[in-house]
Design a protein around this motif. Structure first.
Motif: not given
Lengths: 293, 199
Positions: A147-166
């Motif tokens: 789902i992460v891989i597919l969603k990255m195809g639509e919107n990367i920022k919305e997929t992750f929302m934050a960096d590894y430190a939050g």
């Protein structure tokens, strides 16, 4: 001891003794073949294979300092395969830092984020000027795999929302103009499992994203059909692939430091010779004993 | 020699694990259990802070109650631990399977069969392409069980076995490289990070 045709016990010959050799002698000889070449460097030649060269070219062609182009490296592995894959991650990051290619790290596995952080710290030792959030970024871990891989195809920022430190991704200029795979000319998946198949299936097939892979030696042979079909555009196969990439960086004056994979190639080659010798001796021993029986 | 306590702990644990090469012993087992425990502990903590808090707690605090629906469905997996409510586990499994199959089947067929078939058929008449096409046909023939593998069919199937054997050899070679690489890395750590003998 073996018995001959008259049932009289016969003393073990060389081949019989060899077939019963205590496995500890084998471990010990492997240990010697690893330790000695590390202490006395021989610098045996390493040749660059086409899959490594292809991956190098894919990364090298990414426009530098372009806010609309970014390489993504997915650290999809855990510490058990770190010796093979971590040098690949470090070498890829050094390539990006040296050429000022914007790069983001991510992971589909739980342990991968910590390893990505370690790899960036290691690469930064040679490039202390690179800045987090401007030159590179580590995305937060997100559950969902395909789902992460597919969603990255639509919107990367919305997929992750934050960096590894939050921290929210809105705080980082590096992703201001990154929306989806269209701004990611290539994605390198470093893995010791079948994660590469998910990237091929969901990112390459669905979004036509260029996928390259750095893979452990155990599953490297599985990659060749995908390379031949063009679904994977480049590959680093095991520690040898990592060493080849390090050598390419040095040849092209992008790195001055000798990588850990290159250093490991001397003991690797010597031990391979030893294993070949063991295989030949074991086969001779098998046939000699079989003939005697 | 390193003065970092963590390097010392890592080095001693490495030696503990390799002590198994001599024979099984309590020090090895201690290192093994410690590894399993820390891995599980790390994963639980990581999932709590990187999945539960940002994906469930924070959205709910912000008034996004819709996340409670998938959370509830996910929690039904725990029904497996009770005899009375164990049947409820069918619902999250059914949903996961349905979504997973729906997403993956069309793309997997396209990626794994159509594109691979295309790559096998399309190409120049180079030696490597001919070897590949012959290999694919012969190997597939070996797995065709409706004809007795005798005569021409047997010959083709036998060629398929040769291809499979060569593939096994390549896999074994790569596996040896991978396993030795793991050992070399540990020795590098011991000689460089711990003892400081090599640069």
């Amino acid at each position: 001891m073996i018995e001959n045709k008259t049932n009289k016990p016969q003393r073990d010959g060389f081949w019989e003794k060899l077939s019963k050799l205590n496995r500890r002698y084998i471990y010990m000889s492997v240990g010697i073949c690893v330790i000695v070449p590390l202490l006395i460097r021989m610098r045996l030649p390493i040749f660059i294979t086409p899959p490594t060269k292809s991956l190098y070219n894919v990364v090298d062609k990414i426009p530098p300092e372009d806010p609309e182009n970014m390489l993504i490296i997915s650290f999809d592995y855990d510490p058990s395969v770190m010796p093979e894959l971590q040098p690949m991650g470090v070498a890829l990051l050094k390539h990006c830092f040296a050429k000022k290619i914007r790069v983001a790290c991510m992971s589909l596995t739980v342990m991968g984020i910590g390893l990505a952080e370690m790899a960036t710290e290691k690469a930064k030792e040679e490039f202390p000027d690179v800045k987090y959030g401007e030159d590179y970024l580590i995305f937060a871990w997100v559950p969902g795999w395909s789902i992460v891989i597919l969603k990255m195809g639509e919107n990367i920022k919305e997929t992750f929302m934050a960096d590894y430190a939050g921290k929210s991704l809105d705080e980082f200029p590096i992703v201001d103009k990154i929306h989806n795979y269209e701004q990611v000319p290539a994605l390198v998946c470093l893995t010791g499992s079948s994660t590469y198949l998910s990237w091929i299936t969901y990112a390459n097939t669905r979004y036509n994203e260029t996928i390259c892979t750095g893979i452990t030696g155990v599953i490297a042979p599985e990659i060749y059909p995908w390379l031949q079909s063009g679904q994977i555009s480049g590959m680093l196969g095991g520690i040898k692939g990592a060493a080849e990439y390090e050598i390419l960086l040095k040849k092209n004056k992008l790195s001055k430091v000798e990588g850990t994979a290159s250093v490991a190639m001397d003991p690797q080659s010597i031990t391979h010779l030893l294993i070949m010798l063991f295989i030949v001796l074991a086969n001779i021993s098998y046939f000699v004993i079989r003939r005697k029986k | 020699m390193s003065t970092n306590i963590w390097v010392w702990i890592a080095a001693l644990l490495t030696l503990s694990v390799y002590s198994f090469l001599y024979k099984d012993n309590p020090i090895y087992r201690f290192a093994e259990y410690l590894f399993i425990g820390t891995s599980v502990g790390y994963s639980i903590g990581f999932l709590y802070w990187n999945a539960f808090i940002p994906r469930i707690v924070r959205p709910v605090q912000a008034g996004d109650y819709i996340v409670l629906i998938p959370t509830f469905i996910g929690l039904l997996f725990f029904a497996r631990f009770t005899r009375k409510w164990t049947w409820l586990v069918r619902y999250p499994i059914a949903i996961s399977l349905g979504i997973g199959a729906g997403i993956s089947i069309p793309l997997t067929i396209q990626a794994g069969i159509f594109r691979q078939l295309q790559a096998t058929m399309v190409g120049d008449f180079t030696i490597s392409n001919i070897i590949m096409v012959v290999g694919v046909i012969c190997t597939l023939f070996y797995f065709f069980f409706s004809l007795e593998q005798k005569g021409v069919v047997g010959g083709v199937a036998k060629t398929g076995i040769w291809y499979i054997m060569i593939a096994f050899g390549a896999i074994f070679g790569y596996t040896v490289m991978a396993r030795i690489a793991l050992f070399v890395s540990r020795v590098q750590f011991l000689l460089h990070d711990w003892l400081g003998i090599i640069k």
